[in-house]
Design a protein around this motif. Structure first.
Motif, PDB file in Angstrom:
ATOM      1  N   GLU A   1      -8.128  -0.497 -10.702  1.00 26.64           N
ATOM      2  CA  GLU A   1      -7.856  -1.186  -9.467  1.00 26.64           C
ATOM      3  C   GLU A   1      -8.063  -0.481  -8.046  1.00 26.64           C
ATOM      4  OE1 GLU A   1      -4.792  -3.495  -9.332  1.00 26.64           O
ATOM      5  OE2 GLU A   1      -5.405  -5.059 -10.481  1.00 26.64           O
ATOM      6  N   LYS A   2      -7.631   0.797  -8.103  1.00 28.21           N
ATOM      7  CA  LYS A   2      -7.530   1.733  -6.784  1.00 28.21           C
ATOM      8  C   LYS A   2      -8.927   2.215  -6.485  1.00 28.21           C
ATOM      9  CE  LYS A   2      -3.262   0.886  -5.645  1.00 28.21           C
ATOM     10  NZ  LYS A   2      -2.898   0.047  -4.363  1.00 28.21           N
TER      11      LYS A   2
ATOM     12  N   ARG B   1      -8.774 -11.720  -1.366  1.00 30.19           N
ATOM     13  CA  ARG B   1      -7.743 -10.546  -1.947  1.00 30.19           C
ATOM     14  C   ARG B   1      -7.957 -10.186  -3.371  1.00 30.19           C
ATOM     15  NH1 ARG B   1      -5.586  -7.046   1.216  1.00 30.19           N
ATOM     16  NH2 ARG B   1      -5.339  -8.413   2.772  1.00 30.19           N
TER      17      ARG B   1
ATOM     18  N   GLY C   1      -4.033   3.319  -1.595  1.00 30.76           N
ATOM     19  CA  GLY C   1      -5.436   2.892  -2.052  1.00 30.76           C
ATOM     20  C   GLY C   1      -6.238   3.720  -2.995  1.00 30.76           C
ATOM     21  N   MET C   2      -7.475   4.039  -2.208  1.00 22.59           N
ATOM     22  CA  MET C   2      -8.630   4.659  -3.056  1.00 22.59           C
ATOM     23  C   MET C   2      -7.981   6.322  -3.229  1.00 22.59           C
ATOM     24  SD  MET C   2     -11.674   3.122  -1.173  1.00 22.59           S
ATOM     25  CE  MET C   2     -13.038   4.019  -1.919  1.00 22.59           C
TER      26      MET C   2
ATOM     27  N   GLU D   1     -10.391  -1.773  -4.848  1.00 24.33           N
ATOM     28  CA  GLU D   1      -9.976  -1.620  -3.490  1.00 24.33           C
ATOM     29  C   GLU D   1     -10.974  -2.048  -2.575  1.00 24.33           C
ATOM     30  OE1 GLU D   1      -7.163  -1.424  -1.678  1.00 24.33           O
ATOM     31  OE2 GLU D   1      -5.687  -0.611  -3.081  1.00 24.33           O
TER      32      GLU D   1
ATOM     33  N   ARG E   1      -5.903   0.740   4.904  1.00 25.41           N
ATOM     34  CA  ARG E   1      -4.853   0.589   3.994  1.00 25.41           C
ATOM     35  C   ARG E   1      -5.900   0.953   2.612  1.00 25.41           C
ATOM     36  NH1 ARG E   1      -4.541  -2.284  -0.094  1.00 25.41           N
ATOM     37  NH2 ARG E   1      -6.481  -3.462   0.665  1.00 25.41           N
ATOM     38  N   ALA E   2      -7.095   0.298   2.580  1.00 28.19           N
ATOM     39  CA  ALA E   2      -7.769   0.527   1.302  1.00 28.19           C
ATOM     40  C   ALA E   2      -8.258   2.027   1.037  1.00 28.19           C
ATOM     41  CB  ALA E   2      -9.177  -0.368   1.372  1.00 28.19           C
TER      42      ALA E   2
ATOM     43  N   ARG F   1     -10.828  -7.815  -5.543  1.00 21.99           N
ATOM     44  CA  ARG F   1     -10.513  -6.933  -6.411  1.00 21.99           C
ATOM     45  C   ARG F   1     -10.900  -7.102  -7.707  1.00 21.99           C
ATOM     46  NH1 ARG F   1      -5.364  -3.199  -6.212  1.00 21.99           N
ATOM     47  NH2 ARG F   1      -5.860  -3.719  -4.252  1.00 21.99           N
TER      48      ARG F   1
ATOM     49  N   GLU G   1     -12.011  -5.652  -2.859  1.00 18.99           N
ATOM     50  CA  GLU G   1     -10.808  -6.461  -2.079  1.00 18.99           C
ATOM     51  C   GLU G   1     -11.000  -6.348  -0.719  1.00 18.99           C
ATOM     52  OE1 GLU G   1      -6.137  -6.288  -1.335  1.00 18.99           O
ATOM     53  OE2 GLU G   1      -6.808  -5.727  -3.248  1.00 18.99           O
ATOM     54  N   CYS G   2     -11.436  -5.347  -0.196  1.00 20.80           N
ATOM     55  CA  CYS G   2     -11.339  -4.683   1.368  1.00 20.80           C
ATOM     56  C   CYS G   2     -12.638  -5.468   2.103  1.00 20.80           C
ATOM     57  CB  CYS G   2     -11.209  -3.383   1.538  1.00 20.80           C
ATOM     58  SG  CYS G   2     -11.613  -2.712   3.285  1.00 20.80           S
TER      59      CYS G   2
END
Length: 349
Positions: free
Chosen positions: A228-229, A257, A207-208, A233, A201-202, A261, A236-237
């Motif tokens: 953020e991305k 999470r 995501g990225m 990410e 997902r990340a 982030r 967060e991941c």
């Protein structure tokens, strides 16, 4: 969740950081002392934030880097076809790498009582994925960066074609490494599936990859999404994967999470502020990066306010985890490091 830019009063730590920039110089490597631990309970009069100021994060971090580097060296051996593996190792084993994603993963796993041996395969996978994303980001058709971590970018050394293949190979190798090297007696398969899904997902299209696309396309008010991305990410991941391996609850995973982030974006915002203060960018480079960072869009002072807000967000996300005692201290310490850069990470050559 988009990064909030609510104006907050800047702390003296941020302003001290701006007035006294860390000198970029090598220092002799000293033998690693034993990691200090602070035994406390949820009833202790000292808060985790206070304990974090006493915690020897540099020793903790450097000791983990040594273990992670050894495991990465074993995870990416040179084999046929040799040139692809040499290109992969060039980026994965780069001397200037701080190993922030794997270290955060290990810290989050241990927070919930997990064994770091259970976290190392995923920690290595996160570094592989991170390295692959950097290889591709540096390509001429992307960010077109000739250097990375103080050395020539992968494509500058091995060529664009080999750099693309090296990045392509590192992504699946990371997933394979998690499945083949995580001790099954320490982590149930259901948790591993969630870890793999989280990493996918990340780095994927929401995501990225989405952050890099908007970075290339530009557009009004895109800085929040890009930051953020591209940077949030991975933080967060890393935190969430560690929590999954350690058996964190859904509520605790949500805290991780938000925490990861915020720390990921905070680290990049402060890096951009430091770079602007040092005035290392030439005029053309500055124009190229205009609009891709909070410094480029809002200026240094506003970026410092954003950093303060992110720092507060990250620490607030850890509320409720004090019951784990001193095990939460490394996560608090990462926030302060991201904001203040109180030390440099030295590695053995």
């Amino acid at each position: 969740m988009m990064v909030s830019t609510v104006v907050m009063h800047s702390s003296p730590h941020i302003h001290m950081m701006m007035n006294h920039l860390p000198k970029r110089q090598s220092r002799p490597i000293l033998p690693l002392p034993k990691i200090r631990t602070f035994r406390c309970s949820s009833s202790s009069s000292l808060s985790p934030s206070t304990l974090a100021t006493q915690f020897d994060l540099k020793t903790y971090w450097t000791a983990l880097i040594k273990e992670i580097n050894q495991k990465l060296d074993e995870a990416v051996p040179v084999q046929y076809p040799h040139q692809i593996y040499e290109a992969m190792r060039y980026s994965v084993l780069a001397k200037g790498a701080k190993r922030a994603p794997p270290v955060m993963c290990v810290a989050a796993c241990e927070l919930f009582g997990g064994n770091r041996l259970a976290a190392f395969p995923t920690a290595c996978a996160l570094e592989m994925v991170h390295a692959a994303s950097l290889i591709h980001d540096d390509l001429p058709c992307m960010d077109d960066d000739p250097s990375r971590r103080g050395q020539p970018s992968n494509h500058t050394v091995f060529g664009v074609d080999m750099a693309i293949l090296a990045g392509d190979a590192l992504f699946p190798l990371g997933f394979r490494h998690i499945v083949s090297h995580t001790p099954t007696d320490l982590v149930p398969e259901t948790r591993l599936l969630k870890v793999i899904a989280e990493i996918a997902r990340a780095v994927g299209s929401t995501g990225m990859a989405a952050g890099q696309f908007i970075d290339l396309e530009g557009g009004p008010n895109a800085v929040d999404f890009i930051q953020e991305k591209k940077f949030g990410e991975m933080g967060e991941c890393s935190a969430v994967c560690g929590g999954l391996l350690g058996g964190a609850s859904d509520e605790e995973l949500q805290k991780l999470r938000t925490y990861g982030r915020a720390v990921g974006v905070l680290h990049q915002v402060v890096s951009d502020v430091l770079e602007a203060k040092m005035d290392t960018q030439d005029e053309d480079e500055g124009k190229k990066k205009k609009g891709k960072s909070y410094v480029g869009v809002y200026g240094v002072e506003k970026a410092i306010e954003v950093a303060e807000d992110l720092k507060a967000q990250a620490k607030k996300a850890l509320d409720g985890l004090e019951k784990y005692g001193d095990k939460v201290v490394p996560l608090y310490s990462f926030v302060d490091y991201a904001a203040d850069r109180g030390f440099t990470i030295d590695q053995e050559v």
